[in-house]
Design an enzyme around this catalytic site. Structure first.
Site, PDB file in Angstrom:
ATOM      1  N   CYS A   4       2.736   1.557   0.376  1.00 29.16           N
ATOM      2  CA  CYS A   4       1.767   0.191   0.939  1.00 29.16           C
ATOM      3  C   CYS A   4       1.374   0.649   2.080  1.00 29.16           C
ATOM      4  O   CYS A   4       2.440   0.273   3.320  1.00 29.16           O
ATOM      5  CB  CYS A   4       2.236  -0.969   0.735  1.00 29.16           C
ATOM      6  SG  CYS A   4       0.758  -2.419   1.554  1.00 29.16           S
ATOM      7  N   CYS A   7       2.332  -2.424   4.544  1.00 28.21           N
ATOM      8  CA  CYS A   7       3.377  -3.013   4.553  1.00 28.21           C
ATOM      9  C   CYS A   7       4.333  -1.777   5.431  1.00 28.21           C
ATOM     10  O   CYS A   7       5.115  -2.297   6.016  1.00 28.21           O
ATOM     11  CB  CYS A   7       4.225  -2.453   3.006  1.00 28.21           C
ATOM     12  SG  CYS A   7       3.892  -3.853   2.422  1.00 28.21           S
ATOM     13  N   HIS A  46       4.349  -8.822   0.510  1.00 25.34           N
ATOM     14  CA  HIS A  46       2.879  -7.940  -0.435  1.00 25.34           C
ATOM     15  C   HIS A  46       2.694  -8.864  -1.068  1.00 25.34           C
ATOM     16  O   HIS A  46       3.662  -9.283  -1.741  1.00 25.34           O
ATOM     17  CB  HIS A  46       3.673  -7.094  -0.670  1.00 25.34           C
ATOM     18  CG  HIS A  46       3.357  -6.188  -1.269  1.00 25.34           C
ATOM     19  ND1 HIS A  46       2.283  -4.806  -0.562  1.00 25.34           N
ATOM     20  CD2 HIS A  46       2.202  -5.802  -2.545  1.00 25.34           C
ATOM     21  CE1 HIS A  46       1.453  -4.433  -1.795  1.00 25.34           C
ATOM     22  NE2 HIS A  46       1.224  -4.565  -2.405  1.00 25.34           N
ATOM     23  N   ASN A  84     -12.047  -8.836   0.657  1.00 27.47           N
ATOM     24  CA  ASN A  84     -11.964  -8.176  -1.256  1.00 27.47           C
ATOM     25  C   ASN A  84     -11.638  -8.827  -2.002  1.00 27.47           C
ATOM     26  O   ASN A  84     -10.187  -8.021  -1.965  1.00 27.47           O
ATOM     27  CB  ASN A  84     -12.341  -7.266  -0.635  1.00 27.47           C
ATOM     28  CG  ASN A  84     -14.000  -7.066   0.117  1.00 27.47           C
ATOM     29  OD1 ASN A  84     -14.784  -7.210  -0.448  1.00 27.47           O
ATOM     30  ND2 ASN A  84     -13.798  -5.610   1.057  1.00 27.47           N
ATOM     31  N   GLY A  90     -15.273  -4.020  -3.947  1.00 29.37           N
ATOM     32  CA  GLY A  90     -14.979  -2.600  -3.183  1.00 29.37           C
ATOM     33  C   GLY A  90     -13.003  -2.550  -2.279  1.00 29.37           C
ATOM     34  O   GLY A  90     -13.584  -2.197  -1.369  1.00 29.37           O
ATOM     35  N   THR A  92     -10.224  -1.521  -1.272  1.00 33.22           N
ATOM     36  CA  THR A  92      -9.275  -0.479  -0.692  1.00 33.22           C
ATOM     37  C   THR A  92      -8.043  -0.051  -0.480  1.00 33.22           C
ATOM     38  O   THR A  92      -7.360   0.666  -0.596  1.00 33.22           O
ATOM     39  CB  THR A  92     -10.256   0.491   0.284  1.00 33.22           C
ATOM     40  OG1 THR A  92      -9.763  -0.404   1.435  1.00 33.22           O
ATOM     41  CG2 THR A  92     -11.249   1.048  -0.441  1.00 33.22           C
ATOM     42  N   HIS A  95      -3.081  -5.259  -0.399  1.00 32.23           N
ATOM     43  CA  HIS A  95      -2.293  -5.281  -0.088  1.00 32.23           C
ATOM     44  C   HIS A  95      -3.266  -6.605   0.637  1.00 32.23           C
ATOM     45  O   HIS A  95      -3.960  -6.343   1.846  1.00 32.23           O
ATOM     46  CB  HIS A  95      -1.266  -5.118   1.034  1.00 32.23           C
ATOM     47  CG  HIS A  95       0.072  -5.535   2.038  1.00 32.23           C
ATOM     48  ND1 HIS A  95       0.868  -5.802   2.643  1.00 32.23           N
ATOM     49  CD2 HIS A  95      -0.810  -7.298   2.481  1.00 32.23           C
ATOM     50  CE1 HIS A  95       1.488  -6.774   3.272  1.00 32.23           C
ATOM     51  NE2 HIS A  95       0.392  -7.478   3.554  1.00 32.23           N
ATOM     52  N   HIS A  97      -5.404  -8.877   2.594  1.00 29.32           N
ATOM     53  CA  HIS A  97      -6.363  -8.704   3.605  1.00 29.32           C
ATOM     54  C   HIS A  97      -7.498  -9.300   4.138  1.00 29.32           C
ATOM     55  O   HIS A  97      -8.208 -10.144   3.129  1.00 29.32           O
ATOM     56  CB  HIS A  97      -5.881  -7.002   4.396  1.00 29.32           C
ATOM     57  CG  HIS A  97      -6.991  -6.474   3.266  1.00 29.32           C
ATOM     58  ND1 HIS A  97      -6.425  -6.066   2.327  1.00 29.32           N
ATOM     59  CD2 HIS A  97      -7.860  -6.002   3.403  1.00 29.32           C
ATOM     60  CE1 HIS A  97      -7.697  -5.217   1.705  1.00 29.32           C
ATOM     61  NE2 HIS A  97      -8.603  -5.396   2.852  1.00 29.32           N
ATOM     62  N   HIS A  99     -10.786  -9.808   6.534  1.00 33.51           N
ATOM     63  CA  HIS A  99     -11.098  -9.601   7.853  1.00 33.51           C
ATOM     64  C   HIS A  99     -11.985 -10.237   8.378  1.00 33.51           C
ATOM     65  O   HIS A  99     -12.833 -11.360   8.068  1.00 33.51           O
ATOM     66  CB  HIS A  99     -12.431  -8.489   7.458  1.00 33.51           C
ATOM     67  CG  HIS A  99     -12.028  -7.169   5.952  1.00 33.51           C
ATOM     68  ND1 HIS A  99     -12.359  -5.972   7.073  1.00 33.51           N
ATOM     69  CD2 HIS A  99     -11.993  -7.495   5.019  1.00 33.51           C
ATOM     70  CE1 HIS A  99     -11.992  -5.472   5.817  1.00 33.51           C
ATOM     71  NE2 HIS A  99     -11.885  -6.130   4.437  1.00 33.51           N
TER      72      HIS A  99
HETATM   73  P1  AMP Z   1     -11.262  -3.045   2.227  1.00 29.48           P
HETATM   74  O1  AMP Z   1     -12.085  -2.804   1.712  1.00 29.48           O
HETATM   75  O2  AMP Z   1     -11.427  -4.840   1.534  1.00 29.48           O
HETATM   76  O3  AMP Z   1      -9.826  -3.480   1.084  1.00 29.48           O
HETATM   77  O4  AMP Z   1     -10.509  -3.025   3.627  1.00 29.48           O
HETATM   78  C1  AMP Z   1      -9.734  -2.557   3.828  1.00 29.48           C
HETATM   79  C2  AMP Z   1     -10.065  -2.338   5.450  1.00 29.48           C
HETATM   80  O5  AMP Z   1      -8.331  -1.919   6.244  1.00 29.48           O
HETATM   81  C3  AMP Z   1     -10.599  -1.445   5.539  1.00 29.48           C
HETATM   82  O6  AMP Z   1     -11.939  -1.516   6.932  1.00 29.48           O
HETATM   83  C4  AMP Z   1     -10.039  -0.122   6.774  1.00 29.48           C
HETATM   84  O7  AMP Z   1     -10.924   0.243   7.387  1.00 29.48           O
HETATM   85  C5  AMP Z   1      -8.411  -0.508   7.272  1.00 29.48           C
HETATM   86  N1  AMP Z   1      -7.865  -0.060   7.445  1.00 29.48           N
HETATM   87  C6  AMP Z   1      -7.476   1.023   6.823  1.00 29.48           C
HETATM   88  N2  AMP Z   1      -5.765   1.669   6.995  1.00 29.48           N
HETATM   89  C7  AMP Z   1      -5.654   1.157   8.181  1.00 29.48           C
HETATM   90  C8  AMP Z   1      -4.691   1.400   9.483  1.00 29.48           C
HETATM   91  N3  AMP Z   1      -4.251   2.313   9.098  1.00 29.48           N
HETATM   92  N4  AMP Z   1      -5.345   0.595  10.210  1.00 29.48           N
HETATM   93  C9  AMP Z   1      -6.257  -0.110  10.356  1.00 29.48           C
HETATM   94  N5  AMP Z   1      -6.848  -0.511   9.477  1.00 29.48           N
HETATM   95  C10 AMP Z   1      -6.806  -0.053   8.260  1.00 29.48           C
HETATM   96 ZN    ZN Z   2       1.767  -4.443   1.088  1.00 30.11          ZN
END
Ligand code: AMP
Ligand code: ZN
Length: 111
Positions: A4, A7, A46, A84, A90, A92, A95, A97, A99
């Protein structure tokens, strides 16, 4: 959790541009910012998505968002908080999160 990416940032295995940290929550700059201020807020434990967040975790995240808004000076100008959940949204990174988007007038939809 193994493999992850968030993580790994928590465990300092990969770098993160950290803007806020407390016992339960970490926040760092999004690697691909969609607005002048784009911060990712995560629980240190997590869980996959909001579907798995309990009250204590949710409260800790909201408390952190309030502090970050103050520190980033966006309380007055405003900001958007998005999470999300699952395929159609969407998501991605699996874990939980949130925004935080700010720093310009945001679009009527997502950003
Ligand atoms: P989501 O589409 O809601 O899953 O958003 C995942 C977000 O994590 C995206 O905006 C990515 O740009 C961001 N992201 C992915 N890897 C990293 C990373 N190593 N450091 C900072 N942000 C990341
Ligand atoms: Zn995680």
């Amino acid at each position: 959790m193994e493999n992850c990416i968030f993580c790994k940032i928590i465990n300092k295995e990969i770098p993160g541009d950290i803007v806020y940290e407390d016992e339960k929550v970490l926040a760092f700059k999004d690697i691909n910012p969609q607005a002048p201020i784009h911060i990712i807020v995560i629980p240190k434990k997590h869980v996959k998505s909001v579907l798995e967040a309990d009250g204590e975790m949710s409260a800790a995240i909201i408390n952190a968002i309030q502090k970050i808004a103050k520190e980033q000076n966006i309380e007055e100008t405003g900001f958007r908080v998005i999470t999300n959940c699952g395929k159609d949204a969407g998501q991605t990174v699996e874990h939980l999160h949130f925004h935080i988007l700010a720093g310009r007038t945001l679009g009527e939809k997502i950003v």
